[in-house]
Design a protein around this motif. Structure first.
Motif, PDB file in Angstrom:
ATOM      1  N   GLY A 232       0.738  -0.758   0.420  1.00 23.32           N
ATOM      2  CA  GLY A 232       0.148   0.017   0.104  1.00 23.32           C
ATOM      3  C   GLY A 232       0.878   1.279  -0.053  1.00 23.32           C
TER       4      GLY A 232
ATOM      5  N   VAL B 156       3.104   1.781  -3.690  1.00 26.29           N
ATOM      6  CA  VAL B 156       1.971   2.380  -4.474  1.00 26.29           C
ATOM      7  C   VAL B 156       1.811   4.234  -4.047  1.00 26.29           C
ATOM      8  CG1 VAL B 156      -0.574   2.350  -5.451  1.00 26.29           C
ATOM      9  CG2 VAL B 156       0.910  -0.506  -4.438  1.00 26.29           C
ATOM     10  N   SER B 157       1.883   3.860  -2.903  1.00 25.15           N
ATOM     11  CA  SER B 157       0.859   5.735  -2.756  1.00 25.15           C
ATOM     12  C   SER B 157       1.971   6.966  -3.469  1.00 25.15           C
ATOM     13  CB  SER B 157       0.811   5.628  -1.181  1.00 25.15           C
ATOM     14  OG  SER B 157       1.361   6.017  -0.793  1.00 25.15           O
TER      15      SER B 157
ATOM     16  N   MET C 126       1.197   8.034  -6.084  1.00 22.83           N
ATOM     17  CA  MET C 126      -0.001   8.640  -6.453  1.00 22.83           C
ATOM     18  C   MET C 126      -0.213  10.302  -6.186  1.00 22.83           C
ATOM     19  SD  MET C 126      -2.490   5.266  -4.732  1.00 22.83           S
ATOM     20  CE  MET C 126      -4.117   6.314  -4.269  1.00 22.83           C
TER      21      MET C 126
ATOM     22  N   SER D 213      -4.954  10.269  -2.240  1.00 17.45           N
ATOM     23  CA  SER D 213      -5.000   9.346  -1.820  1.00 17.45           C
ATOM     24  C   SER D 213      -6.712   9.837  -2.458  1.00 17.45           C
ATOM     25  CB  SER D 213      -5.712   9.520  -0.339  1.00 17.45           C
ATOM     26  OG  SER D 213      -6.432  10.371  -0.213  1.00 17.45           O
ATOM     27  N   PHE D 214      -7.329   8.452  -2.696  1.00 20.62           N
ATOM     28  CA  PHE D 214      -8.675   8.610  -3.531  1.00 20.62           C
ATOM     29  C   PHE D 214      -9.656   8.957  -3.163  1.00 20.62           C
ATOM     30  CE2 PHE D 214      -7.273   3.827  -3.891  1.00 20.62           C
ATOM     31  CZ  PHE D 214      -6.146   3.774  -5.512  1.00 20.62           C
TER      32      PHE D 214
ATOM     33  N   PHE E 205      -1.774  12.502   1.598  1.00 19.65           N
ATOM     34  CA  PHE E 205      -1.319  12.014   1.917  1.00 19.65           C
ATOM     35  C   PHE E 205      -0.565  12.781   3.216  1.00 19.65           C
ATOM     36  CE2 PHE E 205      -0.922   9.000  -1.960  1.00 19.65           C
ATOM     37  CZ  PHE E 205      -1.594   7.955  -1.889  1.00 19.65           C
TER      38      PHE E 205
ATOM     39  N   THR F 163      -3.983  -0.267   4.772  1.00 25.40           N
ATOM     40  CA  THR F 163      -3.823   0.223   3.402  1.00 25.40           C
ATOM     41  C   THR F 163      -4.760   0.737   2.967  1.00 25.40           C
ATOM     42  OG1 THR F 163      -2.136  -1.779   3.035  1.00 25.40           O
ATOM     43  CG2 THR F 163      -3.413  -0.689   0.947  1.00 25.40           C
TER      44      THR F 163
ATOM     45  N   TRP G 115      -5.119   4.374   4.222  1.00 26.86           N
ATOM     46  CA  TRP G 115      -3.976   5.559   3.417  1.00 26.86           C
ATOM     47  C   TRP G 115      -4.069   5.766   1.955  1.00 26.86           C
ATOM     48  CZ3 TRP G 115      -0.013   7.856   4.882  1.00 26.86           C
ATOM     49  CH2 TRP G 115       0.780   8.420   4.553  1.00 26.86           C
ATOM     50  N   LEU G 116      -4.585   4.366   1.753  1.00 31.25           N
ATOM     51  CA  LEU G 116      -4.979   5.140   0.405  1.00 31.25           C
ATOM     52  C   LEU G 116      -6.536   5.672  -0.208  1.00 31.25           C
ATOM     53  CD1 LEU G 116      -3.431   1.863  -1.143  1.00 31.25           C
ATOM     54  CD2 LEU G 116      -2.277   3.999  -1.619  1.00 31.25           C
TER      55      LEU G 116
END
Lengths: 140, 151
Positions: free
Chosen positions: A56, A59-60, A63, A66-67, A72, B25, B28-29
């Motif tokens: 996780g 991956v961030s 980006m 965040s979604f 972040f 996760t 965070w994401l």
């Protein structure tokens, strides 16, 4: 959306703590008791949790946000200092005395309130005590 | 050292860990926040956080309490609930957990899981420190003082 994510993450976290049996302080203390009959289970909890969240975090880094669009909140401090070490040392003593760290303290609230309630209240007192002390240190 | 193979639960431990990792996760994401329980709880108790920042923290904690309870009901209880533990150990230890996690900015989840997962030096130092003092504390309580359950 933010609130739904938080609720979902909380449900997963609590389910995970229970499945890992970290809501059982006897299990935790059996892991912390190297000189007794040592139960290595909790090391595997850490392995599973770290392996998944490492993906996780990796991956961030690719980006922008965040979604949900929220930035972040990367922790700002990067170097260890005495406050970190002193705080972690005290926390470890308390963990060893009780068998509960904060997550399992909450996870046990509906399962074993006779222990979790006094634990959480005393933990809250400790937190507020330190925050007051820290504020006083900054202003005075 | 003797290993308690009879009570070793590798698959439950790994699956529980994976669920915790998925939670961290998702938080965070999904919204850019570290799943550190002491930080989330502490900023609710400190009365300083802005009101918009309080709702998600309460919901996370309510979810955590409910998630554990739901699995407890579904499985019929994976373990026996502890009782009769010395209250001074429980309350004294909890005070230290509260002070220590605020002073050291994190606990098992923030430093031990999220910190190590993002290769943070602070997370590593904190984790080694609290693991070390926890091992020593349990040794002293169980084997030198003879308190707190099985020796």
């Amino acid at each position: 959306m933010k609130n739904l994510i938080a609720l979902g993450a909380g449900l997963l976290f609590g389910a995970g703590l229970y499945v890992a049996m970290m809501a059982d302080p006897n299990k935790v203390l059996a892991f912390l008791d190297l000189a007794g009959a040592w139960d290595p289970s909790l090391a595997l909890v850490m392995v599973g949790a770290i392996a998944v969240s490492a993906v996780g975090f990796a991956v961030s880094r690719r980006m922008q946000t965040s979604f949900s669009g929220q930035a972040f909140a990367w922790p700002t401090l990067s170097k260890p200092d005495l406050k970190l070490i002193g705080g972690a040392a005290l926390f470890g003593i308390g963990w060893g005395m009780t068998g509960y760290c904060p997550g399992p303290g909450f996870a046990a609230l509906a399962i074993n309130p006779a222990e979790a309630l006094p634990y959480l209240l005393a933990m809250a007192v400790g937190m507020v005590f330190w925050d007051r002390l820290a504020v006083r240190g900054q202003t005075g | 050292m003797t290993i308690a193979w009879a009570s070793f639960t590798p698959w439950l431990a790994l699956s529980g860990g994976v669920l915790i990792g998925l939670s961290a996760t998702l938080l965070w994401l999904g919204m850019g926040r570290i799943a550190g329980i002491s930080g989330i709880a502490g900023s609710l108790f400190s009365l300083k956080a802005a009101s918009g920042d309080r709702a998600w923290r309460w919901l996370f904690l309510i979810g955590l309490i409910a998630g554990a309870f739901i699995v407890h009901l579904l499985t019929g209880g994976l373990f026996e609930v502890r009782s009769g533990y010395p209250i001074w150990l429980l309350v004294g230890g909890a005070l230290l957990v509260g002070i220590g996690t605020r002073m050291g900015s994190g606990c098992t989840s923030g430093h031990g899981v999220c910190g190590l997962a993002r290769l943070s030096m602070r997370g590593l130092v904190a984790t080694l420190t609290f693991m070390g003092t926890a091992f020593v504390t349990v040794f002293v309580i169980r084997h030198l003082l003879g308190f707190g359950g099985s020796a």
